[in-house]
Write a protein that holds these residues in place. Sequence first.
Motif, short mmCIF file in Angstrom:
data_model
loop_
_atom_site.label_atom_id
_atom_site.label_comp_id
_atom_site.label_asym_id
_atom_site.label_seq_id
_atom_site.Cartn_x
_atom_site.Cartn_y
_atom_site.Cartn_z
N THR A 113 0.83 -1.20 0.00
CA THR A 113 0.00 0.00 0.00
C THR A 113 0.87 1.25 0.00
OG1 THR A 113 -1.75 -1.17 1.16
CG2 THR A 113 -1.81 1.23 1.25
N ILE A 114 1.84 1.30 0.89
CA ILE A 114 2.72 2.47 0.98
C ILE A 114 3.52 2.63 -0.31
CG2 ILE A 114 4.71 3.44 2.19
CD1 ILE A 114 3.52 2.12 4.75
N MET A 127 1.25 4.03 -2.99
CA MET A 127 0.86 5.40 -2.67
C MET A 127 2.02 6.38 -2.87
SD MET A 127 -2.28 5.41 -2.21
CE MET A 127 -2.60 3.92 -3.16
N LEU A 128 3.25 5.91 -2.76
CA LEU A 128 4.39 6.76 -3.09
C LEU A 128 4.27 7.24 -4.53
CD1 LEU A 128 7.29 7.95 -2.81
CD2 LEU A 128 8.12 5.67 -3.48
N THR A 148 -1.42 6.52 2.95
CA THR A 148 -0.18 6.11 3.61
C THR A 148 -0.25 6.34 5.12
OG1 THR A 148 1.16 6.49 1.65
CG2 THR A 148 2.31 6.55 3.76
N THR A 194 -2.58 3.85 6.68
CA THR A 194 -1.96 2.52 6.67
C THR A 194 -0.99 2.38 7.83
OG1 THR A 194 -2.18 2.31 4.28
CG2 THR A 194 -0.49 0.94 5.33
N ASN A 204 -7.38 1.27 2.25
CA ASN A 204 -6.80 1.21 0.90
C ASN A 204 -7.91 1.09 -0.15
OD1 ASN A 204 -4.99 1.04 -1.20
ND2 ASN A 204 -4.24 -0.97 -0.68
#
Length: 183
Positions: A121-122, A125-126, A147, A150, A169
Motif C-alpha cells: 500500500t505504501i 501510494m508513493l 499512507t 496505513t 486502501n
Amino acid sequence: MIDSKQASEALAEIDDIVQRVRQSRIYDLASLMMILWGGLVFAANVATYLWPRQGYYIWFAVYVFGIAGSFAVSASNRARTGVRTFDIRAFIAFLLLVAFGYFCGLVLGHFTPRQQGAFWTIYFMLFYALAGLWFGNAFVAIGLGITALTLIGYFYIGEAFPLWMAFVNGGGLILGGLWMRRS
C-alpha cells in the motif's frame, strides 16, 4: 483589431483552458481506474481476512482482474472519447514497479503477511504522490492520506489489519476516485 497585450492575454487564457481540460481528462481516466482497483483491493482484503492461507491466490487473482479491467477501462475510454489512453511505456513502467516491489518484498525483505499489506500500500501510494507533482494535488492528497492511515493501522490495529486495509486502501481508492470525478 487587437494589440499584442490583448493577444498575449488571449493566448494565456487559451493555455489555461487547455491545461484544465488536460487535467480533467487525466482525472477522468484515473478516477475510473481508482474505483476499479479500489473495489478489487477492498474485496481482496476482506477475503484475505476471512481466508488468510489463500492470500497469495486471492492477490494474484486481483492483479489479473485488475490488469484486465484496466485494459477494458482504457478501451472503453478510447471508444467514448476517441483519445488513445493506453501507453506501452506506462504499462512497462507498471510491470517494472511490480517487479521491483516483488524483489523487495520476497527477496530482500522476507515480509510477514501484515508487513506485505503495509508495504504494497505504501509503495503504490508513493507513486500516487509522485504523480501528483505532475498531474494534480488530488493524487498527492490521496497518496499521503492512505499512507498515513496505513501506518496508523499497522502500528495500532491488531488481527483486524486486513479489514482496516479494506476500508483504508480499497475504500480510500474508491473515495479518491469519486472525489477526482468531481474535480
